[in-house]
Motif scaffolding. Structure first.
Motif, PDB file in Angstrom:
ATOM      1  N   GLN A   3       0.839  -1.197   0.000  1.00  0.00           N
ATOM      2  CA  GLN A   3       0.000   0.000   0.000  1.00  0.00           C
ATOM      3  C   GLN A   3       0.869   1.240   0.000  1.00  0.00           C
ATOM      4  O   GLN A   3       1.878   1.312   0.702  1.00  0.00           O
ATOM      5  N   ASN A   4       0.478   2.224  -0.798  1.00  0.00           N
ATOM      6  CA  ASN A   4       1.117   3.534  -0.820  1.00  0.00           C
ATOM      7  C   ASN A   4       2.633   3.467  -0.940  1.00  0.00           C
ATOM      8  O   ASN A   4       3.360   3.979  -0.106  1.00  0.00           O
ATOM      9  N   GLN A   5       3.091   2.851  -1.993  1.00  0.00           N
ATOM     10  CA  GLN A   5       4.521   2.764  -2.277  1.00  0.00           C
ATOM     11  C   GLN A   5       4.979   4.081  -2.900  1.00  0.00           C
ATOM     12  O   GLN A   5       4.467   4.503  -3.935  1.00  0.00           O
ATOM     13  N   ALA A   6       5.954   4.747  -2.279  1.00  0.00           N
ATOM     14  CA  ALA A   6       6.489   6.003  -2.818  1.00  0.00           C
ATOM     15  C   ALA A   6       7.131   5.729  -4.177  1.00  0.00           C
ATOM     16  O   ALA A   6       7.812   4.721  -4.356  1.00  0.00           O
ATOM     17  N   ILE A   7       6.877   6.637  -5.125  1.00  0.00           N
ATOM     18  CA  ILE A   7       7.477   6.515  -6.449  1.00  0.00           C
ATOM     19  C   ILE A   7       7.997   7.881  -6.886  1.00  0.00           C
ATOM     20  O   ILE A   7       7.597   8.915  -6.342  1.00  0.00           O
ATOM     21  N   ALA A  74       4.728  11.503  -4.411  1.00  0.00           N
ATOM     22  CA  ALA A  74       3.914  10.649  -5.279  1.00  0.00           C
ATOM     23  C   ALA A  74       3.941   9.233  -4.733  1.00  0.00           C
ATOM     24  O   ALA A  74       4.982   8.767  -4.245  1.00  0.00           O
ATOM     25  N   GLU A  75       2.788   8.571  -4.798  1.00  0.00           N
ATOM     26  CA  GLU A  75       2.660   7.202  -4.305  1.00  0.00           C
ATOM     27  C   GLU A  75       1.798   6.392  -5.260  1.00  0.00           C
ATOM     28  O   GLU A  75       0.918   6.937  -5.918  1.00  0.00           O
ATOM     29  N   ARG A  76       2.066   5.118  -5.279  1.00  0.00           N
ATOM     30  CA  ARG A  76       1.223   4.184  -6.015  1.00  0.00           C
ATOM     31  C   ARG A  76       0.560   3.286  -4.988  1.00  0.00           C
ATOM     32  O   ARG A  76       1.228   2.739  -4.117  1.00  0.00           O
ATOM     33  N   SER A  77      -0.764   3.139  -5.096  1.00  0.00           N
ATOM     34  CA  SER A  77      -1.476   2.331  -4.103  1.00  0.00           C
ATOM     35  C   SER A  77      -2.239   1.167  -4.729  1.00  0.00           C
ATOM     36  O   SER A  77      -2.907   0.421  -4.027  1.00  0.00           O
ATOM     37  N   GLY A  78      -2.143   1.008  -6.020  1.00  0.00           N
ATOM     38  CA  GLY A  78      -2.808  -0.097  -6.696  1.00  0.00           C
ATOM     39  C   GLY A  78      -2.381  -0.134  -8.149  1.00  0.00           C
ATOM     40  O   GLY A  78      -1.559   0.668  -8.591  1.00  0.00           O
ATOM     41  N   THR A  83      -1.498   8.561  -5.791  1.00  0.00           N
ATOM     42  CA  THR A  83      -1.748   9.777  -5.018  1.00  0.00           C
ATOM     43  C   THR A  83      -0.568  10.707  -5.205  1.00  0.00           C
ATOM     44  O   THR A  83       0.580  10.291  -5.069  1.00  0.00           O
ATOM     45  N   VAL A  84      -0.871  11.967  -5.515  1.00  0.00           N
ATOM     46  CA  VAL A  84       0.150  12.999  -5.617  1.00  0.00           C
ATOM     47  C   VAL A  84      -0.209  14.070  -4.601  1.00  0.00           C
ATOM     48  O   VAL A  84      -1.317  14.598  -4.608  1.00  0.00           O
ATOM     49  N   THR A  85       0.729  14.343  -3.709  1.00  0.00           N
ATOM     50  CA  THR A  85       0.524  15.406  -2.724  1.00  0.00           C
ATOM     51  C   THR A  85       1.158  16.670  -3.283  1.00  0.00           C
ATOM     52  O   THR A  85       2.306  16.651  -3.729  1.00  0.00           O
ATOM     53  N   PRO A  93      -8.494  31.116   1.682  1.00  0.00           N
ATOM     54  CA  PRO A  93      -8.452  31.149   3.155  1.00  0.00           C
ATOM     55  C   PRO A  93      -7.354  30.236   3.696  1.00  0.00           C
ATOM     56  O   PRO A  93      -7.244  29.078   3.294  1.00  0.00           O
ATOM     57  N   GLY A  94      -6.522  30.748   4.569  1.00  0.00           N
ATOM     58  CA  GLY A  94      -5.397  30.003   5.130  1.00  0.00           C
ATOM     59  C   GLY A  94      -4.100  30.207   4.370  1.00  0.00           C
ATOM     60  O   GLY A  94      -3.031  30.052   4.938  1.00  0.00           O
ATOM     61  N   GLY A  95      -4.178  30.499   3.098  1.00  0.00           N
ATOM     62  CA  GLY A  95      -3.002  30.853   2.312  1.00  0.00           C
ATOM     63  C   GLY A  95      -2.145  29.715   1.819  1.00  0.00           C
ATOM     64  O   GLY A  95      -1.538  29.818   0.759  1.00  0.00           O
ATOM     65  N   THR A  96      -2.057  28.603   2.556  1.00  0.00           N
ATOM     66  CA  THR A  96      -1.285  27.442   2.110  1.00  0.00           C
ATOM     67  C   THR A  96      -2.005  26.170   2.544  1.00  0.00           C
ATOM     68  O   THR A  96      -2.691  26.150   3.563  1.00  0.00           O
ATOM     69  N   VAL A  97      -1.828  25.135   1.761  1.00  0.00           N
ATOM     70  CA  VAL A  97      -2.400  23.833   2.100  1.00  0.00           C
ATOM     71  C   VAL A  97      -1.673  22.756   1.312  1.00  0.00           C
ATOM     72  O   VAL A  97      -1.223  23.000   0.193  1.00  0.00           O
ATOM     73  N   ASP A  98      -1.536  21.588   1.913  1.00  0.00           N
ATOM     74  CA  ASP A  98      -1.058  20.407   1.201  1.00  0.00           C
ATOM     75  C   ASP A  98      -2.284  19.561   0.874  1.00  0.00           C
ATOM     76  O   ASP A  98      -3.046  19.187   1.778  1.00  0.00           O
ATOM     77  N   LEU A  99      -2.498  19.293  -0.407  1.00  0.00           N
ATOM     78  CA  LEU A  99      -3.649  18.517  -0.850  1.00  0.00           C
ATOM     79  C   LEU A  99      -3.198  17.226  -1.498  1.00  0.00           C
ATOM     80  O   LEU A  99      -2.207  17.199  -2.239  1.00  0.00           O
ATOM     81  N   ARG A 100      -3.933  16.162  -1.216  1.00  0.00           N
ATOM     82  CA  ARG A 100      -3.702  14.871  -1.862  1.00  0.00           C
ATOM     83  C   ARG A 100      -4.649  14.771  -3.056  1.00  0.00           C
ATOM     84  O   ARG A 100      -5.856  14.957  -2.914  1.00  0.00           O
ATOM     85  N   PHE A 101      -4.087  14.484  -4.207  1.00  0.00           N
ATOM     86  CA  PHE A 101      -4.856  14.238  -5.426  1.00  0.00           C
ATOM     87  C   PHE A 101      -4.808  12.730  -5.641  1.00  0.00           C
ATOM     88  O   PHE A 101      -3.777  12.187  -6.029  1.00  0.00           O
ATOM     89  N   ARG A 102      -5.930  12.059  -5.385  1.00  0.00           N
ATOM     90  CA  ARG A 102      -6.004  10.592  -5.497  1.00  0.00           C
ATOM     91  C   ARG A 102      -6.628  10.233  -6.846  1.00  0.00           C
ATOM     92  O   ARG A 102      -7.797  10.494  -7.062  1.00  0.00           O
ATOM     93  N   PHE A 103      -5.813   9.669  -7.714  1.00  0.00           N
ATOM     94  CA  PHE A 103      -6.221   9.333  -9.075  1.00  0.00           C
ATOM     95  C   PHE A 103      -6.498   7.844  -9.212  1.00  0.00           C
ATOM     96  O   PHE A 103      -5.728   7.020  -8.713  1.00  0.00           O
ATOM     97  N   SER A 104      -7.563   7.506  -9.927  1.00  0.00           N
ATOM     98  CA  SER A 104      -7.801   6.143 -10.399  1.00  0.00           C
ATOM     99  C   SER A 104      -7.918   6.241 -11.912  1.00  0.00           C
ATOM    100  O   SER A 104      -8.690   7.061 -12.426  1.00  0.00           O
TER     101      SER A 104
END
Length: 117
Positions: A3-7, A74-78, A83-85, A93-104
């Motif tokens: 699960q969630n292997q970094a690539i 970047a991670e591969r989960s399947g 997932t790309v963070t 609002p807040g000015g900065t954020v880290d978002l996960r983009f989960r692609f299938s």
């Protein structure tokens, strides 16, 4: 596959790297071309299904705020799930954020995308 292997970013499929570039460049037409006709996007708790709904979501999102995007992981989960963070900084609002983009993916197209903190 674990699960969630970094690539490495250059190991991501072409549809994802093209989406990330188009997203960074705020090119909604190029982004939309990468989705399957019946794809879904979930963002801010709202689900957008089909290219017309996704196009409307992109149009709203592209004018709401000004921001920069920096991919940080970047991670591969399947077989076709990634997932790309990304770090976003801008006038939202807040000015900065880290978002996960989960692609299938399916057939070299984005079938499902979930964007969440």
């Amino acid at each position: 596959m674990p699960q969630n292997q970094a690539i490495a970013f250059d190991a991501l499929p072409g549809a994802i790297t093209a989406y990330l570039k188009a997203h960074r460049d705020h090119d909604t037409t190029a982004q939309l071309d990468l989705f399957a006709a019946d794809a879904t996007v979930v963002d801010e708790g709202q689900t957008h299904t089909g290219t017309a709904a996704i196009a409307a979501w992109m149009g709203d999102a592209s004018v709401a705020y000004t921001y920069t995007i920096t991919p940080i992981a970047a991670e591969r989960s399947g077989e076709e799930d990634y997932t790309v963070t990304q770090h976003l900084a801008g006038d939202f609002p807040g000015g900065t954020v880290d978002l996960r983009f989960r692609f299938s993916l399916g057939d070299d197209r984005i079938r499902h995308l979930v964007i969440e903190p």
